[in-house]
Design a protein around this motif. Structure first.
Motif, PDB file in Angstrom:
ATOM      1  N   ALA A 132      -2.434  -4.715  -6.943  1.00 55.64           N
ATOM      2  CA  ALA A 132      -3.812  -5.012  -6.550  1.00 55.64           C
ATOM      3  C   ALA A 132      -4.054  -6.517  -6.595  1.00 55.64           C
ATOM      4  O   ALA A 132      -4.670  -7.096  -5.694  1.00 55.64           O
ATOM      5  N   ALA A 133      -3.516  -7.153  -7.631  1.00 55.93           N
ATOM      6  CA  ALA A 133      -3.719  -8.602  -7.774  1.00 55.93           C
ATOM      7  C   ALA A 133      -3.050  -9.358  -6.624  1.00 55.93           C
ATOM      8  O   ALA A 133      -3.616 -10.293  -6.067  1.00 55.93           O
ATOM      9  N   ARG A 187      -2.385  -8.121  -3.636  1.00 61.03           N
ATOM     10  CA  ARG A 187      -3.135  -7.841  -2.410  1.00 61.03           C
ATOM     11  C   ARG A 187      -4.364  -8.738  -2.345  1.00 61.03           C
ATOM     12  O   ARG A 187      -4.778  -9.190  -1.289  1.00 61.03           O
ATOM     13  N   SER A 188      -4.936  -8.949  -3.514  1.00 60.44           N
ATOM     14  CA  SER A 188      -6.170  -9.721  -3.545  1.00 60.44           C
ATOM     15  C   SER A 188      -5.917 -11.214  -3.328  1.00 60.44           C
ATOM     16  O   SER A 188      -6.674 -11.880  -2.650  1.00 60.44           O
ATOM     17  N   LEU A 212       0.833  -1.195   0.000  1.00 65.22           N
ATOM     18  CA  LEU A 212       0.000   0.000   0.000  1.00 65.22           C
ATOM     19  C   LEU A 212       0.871   1.249   0.000  1.00 65.22           C
ATOM     20  O   LEU A 212       0.426   2.338  -0.292  1.00 65.22           O
ATOM     21  N   GLU A 238       0.401  -0.928 -10.791  1.00 71.33           N
ATOM     22  CA  GLU A 238      -0.711  -0.848  -9.850  1.00 71.33           C
ATOM     23  C   GLU A 238      -1.610  -2.086  -9.940  1.00 71.33           C
ATOM     24  O   GLU A 238      -2.077  -2.611  -8.929  1.00 71.33           O
ATOM     25  N   GLU A 239      -1.824  -2.576 -11.156  1.00 72.65           N
ATOM     26  CA  GLU A 239      -2.680  -3.745 -11.342  1.00 72.65           C
ATOM     27  C   GLU A 239      -2.093  -4.975 -10.644  1.00 72.65           C
ATOM     28  O   GLU A 239      -2.802  -5.730  -9.976  1.00 72.65           O
ATOM     29  N   ILE A 265     -13.806  -9.710  -5.690  1.00 69.73           N
ATOM     30  CA  ILE A 265     -12.941  -8.803  -6.451  1.00 69.73           C
ATOM     31  C   ILE A 265     -12.145  -9.597  -7.484  1.00 69.73           C
ATOM     32  O   ILE A 265     -11.974  -9.153  -8.619  1.00 69.73           O
ATOM     33  N   PHE A 294      -5.844  -8.594   4.765  1.00 66.47           N
ATOM     34  CA  PHE A 294      -5.652  -7.463   5.677  1.00 66.47           C
ATOM     35  C   PHE A 294      -6.683  -7.478   6.799  1.00 66.47           C
ATOM     36  O   PHE A 294      -7.858  -7.746   6.563  1.00 66.47           O
ATOM     37  N   PRO A 312     -12.976 -10.308  -0.998  1.00 61.31           N
ATOM     38  CA  PRO A 312     -11.718 -10.438  -1.759  1.00 61.31           C
ATOM     39  C   PRO A 312     -11.868 -11.420  -2.921  1.00 61.31           C
ATOM     40  O   PRO A 312     -11.270 -11.226  -3.985  1.00 61.31           O
TER      41      PRO A 312
END
Lengths: 241, 417
Positions: A85-86, A88-89, A61, A81-82, A117, A94, A114
């Motif tokens: 995000a992937a 993190r997912s 983050l 960024e993608e 998403i 978290f 999650p």
């Protein structure tokens, strides 16, 4: 990668973080940290010691001012960024001080977010797992409740299940008990410990509550942005071992 | 591609915050209602105005061009010193006429699919006399079945008949009938321009609502008019009625290149009316544009508020893996859905309001004929256009708030208690 790989879920090398401003404020200084698979790591520190910053950097983050971050054996610097995000997912979960459940979704749907998403397929695959996890944290009969119908401790337990919904390698928890009374807080902490043993997911829990540290496999103490203590209390117990 | 996750968050949010959803929908609905109501009303008023102008006349008229007298000294080709003098011809021979009208009657309909009716007529001024009373009238000789396509007499008959008119019979308007106290079967005497006279039997009385037609036009058969005006087997003009009347001028120009006669459209004769209508359309469009913009701002401001109040939620969604694109979609979908739902509600309201007012009728003629007070012209295109515009405005209005949401820094909003 260079090091034996597979058993390390995240690695920080000489990480510095300085917050720019009128007076640049250093938040982290030369952090070197590896998190093993299945490890339950507690990061202790007073407020302002940089522990949340550390967690955000591990969680992709935030970006370090200098130093290297490896997540899933991949260099965070080279991710767009993608990809972040992937990761993190799919790779991480978290838990925050406040549960932040979405009021318009039910308990089950919140825990499944999650997966939602990540796409329909993932949602269908993990639905039973998430139901099972909710059962294990004692919310099996509350699947279709709204978050507002649950107590604070229960809400935080939903948030923990949400963090585990995608079967991640690593769960990052920022003061997960900070908003609960000590009894509920300890119960939630126990829950995480239990999940760590059950699923083999590594946990990095940031807290200023020293009592919780006793339960951890490993304790890292942060002071003014530096790691001043890194104690292995017991070897990581992973599910598979 | 619409993201499934974004769509479900958007829909859930709209359903959960019903008050906010209904409020925003209301803003859009009022605008769409206004667009449909105003659009239909202005369209209807314009249609009524245009039909009052063109209802009783052909949209395009084909006739022999009138020869303008030219001063001898203006004719350049005349060699200096030579002047040609002609004999003054009689009015009867001067009559502008179309001899080969039957050819054109067959050919014209194939020139354009816009041509709805073709009617050859012999038209002229004459006097209607009965006892001591005299009145200048316009006499129209035609085929009733063809001419009814130019001006609808058959369905406006009060008494008698129009189709199947025989030689020696005439159909007149109710005002003329009242003025001369005429009833079916009565004889009328018509004096032609050359002093010749003819007598006809009243076979039908109509009420078209067009004053000139009802009070001073006499319809007789083409044959009778040919002999009354002495044009032999010719006609004086061919009238065309169109489906799309605003293409009249274009069509007139096109036909002018294909027939050896002059063409004239109603648009050329009514340019002032048309520019008036255009000004009216523009001002009503302006109102609609501002209404739409107001609705757009309404959506935008509510969406901005929504983004600000949901910063934490956005942060959490990003932290657990939602991409910027997914966040962007959540808010644009919400805005677009709000606009769409509001537009549908507004369309229903607008249609209901227009139809309710459309049903109010009032008597407009002594014969008991009624007409609607508000002449709404409610077309599916108008409704669809209003809804589509609203949806596009919703998308545009929610774009900026959505973009802001997608740029939210997850840690800042999660940490910033």
């Amino acid at each position: 990668m260079q090091q034996s790989g597979g058993d390390i879920v995240c690695r920080l090398e000489h990480v510095d973080k300085v917050y720019e401003g009128a007076v640049p404020t250093p938040a982290l200084l030369d952090i070197n940290l590896q998190v093993q698979r299945g490890e339950f790591l507690v990061v202790l520190g007073a407020s302002g010691s940089g522990k949340t910053t550390l967690l955000n950097i591990i969680g992709l983050l935030d970006t370090p001012t200098s130093g290297k971050v490896w997540i899933a054996e991949r260099n965070a610097e080279q991710m767009d960024e993608e990809e972040r995000a992937a990761l993190r997912s799919r790779y991480m979960g978290f838990v925050f001080q406040f549960h932040y459940l979405l009021p318009e979704f039910t308990v089950l749907e919140n825990a499944l977010l999650p997966c939602k998403i990540a796409g329909k397929q993932v949602e269908e695959q993990n639905r039973e797992l998430v139901k099972e996890l909710l059962h294990r944290v004692g919310l099996g009969d509350r699947l279709n409740y709204r978050p507002s119908q649950l107590s604070g401790g229960q809400q935080q337990r939903v948030a923990i299940v949400r963090a585990l919904a995608n079967n991640p390698e690593l769960v990052l928890a920022d003061e997960p008990t900070g908003n609960l009374d000590s009894k509920n807080g300890f119960a939630v902490f126990e829950m995480m410990r239990f999940m760590n043993r059950q699923t083999g997911t590594a946990f990095v829990v940031v807290t200023h509550d020293e009592r919780l540290a006793q339960e951890a496999d490993r304790v890292v103490v942060l002071e003014d942005g530096r790691i001043v203590k890194d104690m292995l209390q017991r070897p990581a117990q992973t599910h598979e071992l | 591609m619409i993201d499934r996750f974004s769509l479900s968050v958007a829909i859930r949010h709209l359903l959960y915050y019903k008050g906010q959803t209904v409020l925003t929908m209301g803003v859009v609905a009022v605008s769409v209602t206004l667009i449909i109501f105003l659009g239909a009303l202005i369209g209807g008023l314009q249609k009524r105005l245009i039909s009052s102008v063109t209802g009783a006349i052909p949209h395009v008229v084909i006739r022999q061009p009138e020869r303008q007298p030219v001063a001898v000294w203006d004719v350049a080709s005349v060699p200096a010193g030579q002047v040609y003098l002609g004999e003054r011809i009689k009015l009867q021979q001067q009559k502008l006429k179309i001899e080969d009208w039957q050819t054109w009657l067959q050919r014209l309909p194939s020139y354009s699919d816009n041509i709805r009716a073709v009617s050859p007529v012999v038209e002229g001024q004459a006097f209607l006399t009965r006892n001591e009373k005299r009145k200048a009238v316009s006499v129209v000789g035609m085929f009733p079945e063809l001419h009814n396509g130019v001006v609808d007499i058959q369905s406006k008959l009060v008494r008698g008949r129009f189709f199947g008119l025989n030689g020696g019979e005439a159909v007149i308007g109710f005002k003329l009938a009242d003025e001369f106290a005429l009833r079916l079967g009565d004889k009328i005497r018509v004096l032609g321009p050359e002093g010749n006279a003819a007598t006809y039997t009243v076979a039908g009385i109509f009420d078209t609502g067009f004053n000139l037609v009802d009070s001073s036009t006499i319809y007789i058969t083409l044959r009778d008019a040919q002999s009354l005006f002495g044009v032999g087997s010719a006609v004086t003009s061919i009238g065309l009625k169109l489906r799309r009347i605003f293409e009249a001028e274009d069509l007139a120009q096109k036909i002018a290149q294909q027939v050896p006669y002059e063409t004239n459209s109603w648009m050329k004769d009514n340019q002032q009316l048309l520019s008036g209508l255009r000004a009216q359309s523009q001002s009503s469009n302006l109102i609609l544009v501002f209404t739409t913009i107001a609705a757009g701002f309404g959506i935008a401001s509510i969406m901005i508020t929504s983004v600000v109040t949901r910063l934490r939620e956005i942060g959490i969604l990003k932290a657990i893996g939602a991409t910027n694109r997914q966040i962007l979609q959540i808010f644009t979908l919400e805005g677009t859905l709000l606009a769409f739902l509001g537009a549908v509600a507004g369309a229903v309201q607008g249609i209901a309001l227009s139809l309710a007012l459309y049903r109010i009728r009032t008597t407009v003629s002594a014969t008991g004929r009624t007409a609607e007070v508000f002449p709404f012209d409610l077309t599916p295109e108008l409704v669809i256009r209003a809804v589509v515009i609203a949806v596009i405005v919703g998308l545009i209005a929610s774009w900026y708030p959505a973009w802001r949401a997608s740029r939210v820094n997850a840690i800042e909003v999660i940490r910033g208690v």
